[in-house]
Write an enzyme that holds these catalytic residues in place. Structure first.
Site, PDB file in Angstrom:
ATOM      1  N   HIS A   1      -3.781   6.170   3.624  1.00 56.25           N
ATOM      2  CA  HIS A   1      -4.845   4.671   3.916  1.00 56.25           C
ATOM      3  C   HIS A   1      -3.703   3.158   4.337  1.00 56.25           C
ATOM      4  CE1 HIS A   1      -6.302   1.665   0.594  1.00 56.25           C
ATOM      5  NE2 HIS A   1      -7.375   2.548   0.713  1.00 56.25           N
TER       6      HIS A   1
ATOM      7  N   SER B   1     -10.921  -1.205  -0.585  1.00 57.52           N
ATOM      8  CA  SER B   1      -9.921  -1.521   0.152  1.00 57.52           C
ATOM      9  C   SER B   1     -10.203  -2.080   1.053  1.00 57.52           C
ATOM     10  CB  SER B   1      -9.553  -0.323   0.059  1.00 57.52           C
ATOM     11  OG  SER B   1      -8.471   0.157  -1.377  1.00 57.52           O
TER      12      SER B   1
ATOM     13  N   ASP C   1       0.832  -1.194   0.232  1.00 56.40           N
ATOM     14  CA  ASP C   1       0.420  -0.184  -0.377  1.00 56.40           C
ATOM     15  C   ASP C   1       0.877   1.709   0.409  1.00 56.40           C
ATOM     16  OD1 ASP C   1      -2.387   1.552   0.778  1.00 56.40           O
ATOM     17  OD2 ASP C   1      -3.364  -0.529   1.344  1.00 56.40           O
TER      18      ASP C   1
END
Length: 418
Positions: free
Chosen positions: A102, A263, A68
């Site tokens: 994120h 996600s 990520d």
């Protein structure tokens, strides 16, 4: 950079270099007017009977790679859980530096302790291996190459479960290196879960690596168990999990935001696999995946795998608490073998809404009513000479690419899930 609505902005290659995030973080995020205690707002943990599952397994002994935007190891709920990791791109940066936020939230959803009012992970005793997938210099290396290096590094450094909440669209041939890495990971005994994307109510384009054979593409459902309207659908969907109204940290890390996207669904699925594997450490990757597919809540009508729900929504409690699932042969990949695939069933009336968010009541017929499920391919792709990359929780970036890309809506017969 503040979080914005998915698809809201476009930026140049120089802007991408400045941001240094990578690929696509498939999610949307918005502030929530609520208390700062995140764990108390994680409704799905109760729905999934997490407290009861944790009496059996918390994921101890399993390493989950979070491929990520990096993972901030200083977050209170992640302290002591994050390994050294790496940045898979050519211009490597600190994998513990996550300017986007994120990757840190994804890591929290998987393995957070909930300490200090932070995110409570579904598998709170796993170790997190941060593998940053930054595409700072697009001209020096390809997306497929970075993905491949990230996957290989993860497996070579002990990760059994690889969570990839990132994705890009393009020609399948462009991801040959990534496919080789996927094959390598499967041979080494790992499982790879990747979000299918959030374009279900738009172009609904297939995204990679979720669309690669051997990767478990994860779609999103809402609290009622219905497929989320944004969840990208197609034959790449292997499993689904909750991915709507998920509380996480806002980018300023001081507030609570509600996020949505595949996600989050991928993170819940990866954590589910870790819980099962921790309880059954002698099972192979194929056996863990097989029981996940067997115990998933199935669509009520239509063929399986469903284009919307795959083999169903993950229910690790059925394995951990009810003892369901037959691990079967150790060396046969149930996804590639299409185990459990069925022909369409006669149409039935919809069942009542599920009280358990991991049990979708919808049929393919109902799911087909979601907006743009059969949307035409968009012409807004720069004449097939640009690569669409989405960053963080809502910024869309258009990057000039050296290779032409085209829209890929469905995979051919050589793919894993026709």
């Amino acid at each position: 950079m503040p979080f914005q609505k998915y698809g809201a902005r476009r930026r140049s290659l120089s802007a991408l270099a400045t941001l240094g995030a990578g690929l696509m973080a498939v999610g949307g995020i918005a502030p929530a007017a609520a208390a700062q205690d995140i764990s108390s707002q994680q409704w799905y943990l109760k729905d999934m009977q997490a407290d009861d599952m944790w009496k059996v397994s918390k994921g101890k002994g399993v390493t989950v790679a979070v491929i990520d935007t990096g993972v901030d190891a200083s977050r209170v709920e992640l302290r002591g859980r994050v390994l050294e990791g790496t940045d898979a791109s050519a211009k490597a940066t600190d994998p513990h530096n996550d300017p986007n936020g994120h990757g840190t939230n994804i890591a929290g959803l998987i393995g957070g302790s909930g300490e200090g009012g932070g995110i409570q992970g579904l598998a709170p005793e796993v170790k997190i291996l941060p593998v940053k997938a930054s595409l700072i210099d697009m001209q020096a290396e390809s997306v497929g190459s970075v993905m491949a290096k990230a996957i290989r590094y993860s497996v070579d450094h002990g990760a059994k479960v690889l969570n990839i909440s990132l994705g890009v669209t393009g020609l399948p041939a462009y991801f040959s290196k990534t496919q080789s890495a996927v094959n390598y990971a499967l041979k080494k005994g790992a499982l790879i879960f990747a979000g299918t994307g959030n374009g279900g109510d738009k172009e609904n384009q297939s995204e990679y690596p979720a669309a690669l054979p051997g990767v478990v593409g994860v779609g999103a459902i809402d609290r009622t168990g219905k497929v989320a309207k944004f969840s990208t659908t197609g034959d790449q969907v292997g499993l689904v999990a909750v991915g709507d109204k998920i509380p996480v940290r806002c980018k300023d890390s001081e507030s609570v935001c509600m996020t949505h996207g595949t996600s989050d669904a991928a993170a819940i699925t990866s954590a589910s696999a870790a819980l099962i594997w921790s309880k059954h450490p002698k099972w192979t990757n194929n056996q863990v995946l097989r029981v996940m597919m067997q115990t998933a809540a199935k669509p009520k009508t239509g063929d399986i795998p469903s284009s919307y729900l795959g083999y169903g929504s993950v229910r690790p409690r059925k394995v951990l608490l009810d003892g369901e699932g037959d691990p079967g042969p150790a060396n046969t990949n149930p996804l590639l073998a299409r185990e459990g695939a069925t022909k369409p069933k006669p149409s039935e009336s919809a069942s009542k809404p599920a009280g358990d968010a991991s049990e979708p009541p919808v049929s393919d017929e109902q799911a087909a009513k979601k907006p743009a499920a059969e949307a035409k391919a968009s012409d807004d792709d720069g004449g097939n000479t640009t690569l669409w990359v989405a960053l963080g929780a809502g910024v869309v970036v258009v990057v000039g690419a050296a290779v032409a890309f085209t829209v890929v809506r469905r995979r051919g017969g050589t793919m894993a899930r026709p």
